[in-house]
Design an enzyme around this catalytic site. Structure first.
Site, PDB file in Angstrom:
ATOM      1  N   ASP A  13       0.811  -1.217   0.000  1.00 39.37           N
ATOM      2  CA  ASP A  13       0.000   0.000   0.000  1.00 39.37           C
ATOM      3  C   ASP A  13       0.851   1.278   0.000  1.00 39.37           C
ATOM      4  O   ASP A  13       0.642   2.154  -0.833  1.00 39.37           O
ATOM      5  CB  ASP A  13      -0.954   0.032   1.198  1.00 39.37           C
ATOM      6  CG  ASP A  13      -2.188  -0.830   0.967  1.00 39.37           C
ATOM      7  OD1 ASP A  13      -2.505  -1.099  -0.218  1.00 39.37           O
ATOM      8  OD2 ASP A  13      -2.830  -1.225   1.951  1.00 39.37           O
ATOM      9  N   ARG A  94       2.024   6.058  16.732  1.00 41.37           N
ATOM     10  CA  ARG A  94       1.522   6.973  15.702  1.00 41.37           C
ATOM     11  C   ARG A  94       1.845   8.445  15.947  1.00 41.37           C
ATOM     12  O   ARG A  94       2.282   9.135  15.025  1.00 41.37           O
ATOM     13  CB  ARG A  94       0.012   6.770  15.492  1.00 41.37           C
ATOM     14  CG  ARG A  94      -0.364   5.352  15.070  1.00 41.37           C
ATOM     15  CD  ARG A  94       0.469   4.872  13.919  1.00 41.37           C
ATOM     16  NE  ARG A  94       0.089   3.564  13.422  1.00 41.37           N
ATOM     17  CZ  ARG A  94       0.943   2.625  13.052  1.00 41.37           C
ATOM     18  NH1 ARG A  94       2.235   2.832  13.142  1.00 41.37           N
ATOM     19  NH2 ARG A  94       0.522   1.477  12.595  1.00 41.37           N
ATOM     20  N   ASP A 123      -5.578   4.133  12.707  1.00 38.38           N
ATOM     21  CA  ASP A 123      -4.298   4.794  12.462  1.00 38.38           C
ATOM     22  C   ASP A 123      -4.459   6.089  11.656  1.00 38.38           C
ATOM     23  O   ASP A 123      -3.785   7.075  11.916  1.00 38.38           O
ATOM     24  CB  ASP A 123      -3.335   3.828  11.773  1.00 38.38           C
ATOM     25  CG  ASP A 123      -2.905   2.711  12.718  1.00 38.38           C
ATOM     26  OD1 ASP A 123      -2.759   3.000  13.928  1.00 38.38           O
ATOM     27  OD2 ASP A 123      -2.729   1.570  12.271  1.00 38.38           O
TER      28      ASP A 123
END
Ligand code: ARG
Length: 401
Positions: A13, A94, A123
């Site tokens: 991705d 994150r 996320d």
């Protein structure tokens, strides 16, 4: 758009994001940034992969130390468990990645940052919200949330730009990992009634494979920070590594839960976070010895709020800062050590001690001859303590007549 810094993992991705940003978003220069969070991947091949996919620059950054010191250790002090179970191993990473992306965008004069998260997960929320609080003016590009391609289409699109399809038949699971742990979703795990197959675990032994003999360890804390195991002092990163090794060997730290995502979906998650979970358990135990009852009671309410904020992407917020202020104040007296026995999936507390901060008074607690507690004072106390209930009862009994 001229220049964009992309959070890069090396997966399909985020690799496809590179040509996609150039072709569909008209970005001239895509700068890939891969963070080392102790996931154990070789970063040089990942760095080169971004170049092959068309990145104009590819950077890697070692974030392990700040990850543990500034994110994992505060989570231990907060005994942070989302929905009482998940110690936030992914969520904690994150805001740190977001912070680094923003710094790089500033240093390199980029017009935007980008990430490859889809529109279903937590996320994306964490990245977008954290970037927004650090740099409200900076644009966030989210190709994977917009492209609407299936996995096969994504791979086919990548192949047009020389991004190789995953070699082996890729794992049916969606996995995120770092030094704190692994999260595993998808595949057969999507049926909440199906037991997780042994193949999803990598950091923890199964109960069957764990040693038959138990092992006892002693974890030392200073101001709420874990600082030693069996008397040897460890820096924060080594502490997590060692805790992972010991707890993992004994099969402790597996979590199987139905979790409520920020975007409203319930999902089935498998985690293994051996070291972090063991350290939180030991830390909680030391607090039970060193913090007063009223502080413990309020802290436990704030702990679940802290965990919610971190899970929901609200790391850089005034409420989070205020909670940290409270928590840090309480930690000044969390000094001492905790003994644990590890055995076949369990980490059992078997002792706790604090030389300076123990509120446990043997002469108050004892049933033996050293007892200094004034038993007679209890009578007056109970007379007053029970007064409201007796008043209430006398009225109620009257109306029942
Ligand atoms: N459900 C966990 C969380 O929200 C894990 C997310 C894993 N992320 C991923 N991209 N696979 O923190």
């Amino acid at each position: 758009m001229k220049k964009v810094v992309l959070a890069y993992s090396g997966g399909v991705d985020t690799s496809v994001c590179i040509p996609y940003l150039r072709e569909k978003f008209g970005v001239k220069e895509v700068i890939a940034f891969a963070a080392d969070l102790g996931q154990g991947d070789e970063l040089e091949p990942i760095r080169l992969k971004a170049i092959d996919a068309g990145a104009s620059q590819s950077l890697v950054g070692d974030l392990i130390k700040p990850f543990i010191e500034d994110f994992a250790f505060p989570a231990i002090k907060a005994n942070a468990l989302y929905e009482g179970k998940y110690p936030l191993s992914t969520a904690l990473a994150r805001p740190l990645i977001a912070k680094r992306l923003v710094e790089l965008a500033r240093e390199l004069g980029a017009d935007a940052v980008a990430h490859g998260c889809t529109g279903k997960g937590n996320d994306q929320v964490r990245f977008d919200v954290a970037i927004g609080s650090l740099a409200p003016d900076l644009k966030v590009l989210t190709p994977a949330r917009e492209w609407g391609m299936s996995r096969e289409e994504t791979i086919a699109y990548g192949e047009k730009f020389g991004i190789p399809a995953p070699v082996s038949k890729s794992s049916p699971y969606s996995i995120d990992l770092n030094l704190l742990g692994r999260s595993v979703e998808a595949g057969v795990l999507e049926d909440p009634m199906v037991a997780p197959p042994e193949e999803v675990f990598a950091m923890t032994s199964s109960i069957n494979d764990a040693p038959n003999d138990s092992e006892e360890i002693e974890i030392g804390f200073e101001c709420g920070n874990p600082i030693s195991i069996n008397g040897s002092r460890l820096d924060p990163v080594s502490m997590i590594r060692k805790a992972n090794y010991i707890a993992g060997k004994h099969g402790f730290g597996r979590i199987d839960m139905i979790e409520n995502r920020v975007v409203g979906i319930k999902s089935r998650e498998i985690y293994e976070t051996p070291g972090l979970l063991m350290l939180i358990r030991a830390h909680q135990e030391l607090e039970s010895l060193t913090l007063s009852a009223d502080v413990l009671s309020l802290k436990s309410q704030l702990e679940s709020k802290w965990a919610d904020l971190v899970y929901q992407g609200l790391w850089f917020t005034p409420l989070k800062d205020a909670l940290d202020g409270f928590i840090n104040q309480t930690q000044l007296s969390v000094n001492g050590s905790v003994r644990l026995r590890l055995h076949k999936g369990n980490a059992i507390v078997i002792g706790r001690n604090s030389l300076e901060n123990s509120l446990y008074m043997p002469n108050m607690a004892t049933y033996g001859e050293q007892d200094n507690f004034d038993h007679k004072s209890a009578e007056g106390f109970i007379y007053i303590w029970g007064l409201p209930s007796r008043l209430w009862a006398s009225l109620t009994n009257k109306s029942n007549d």
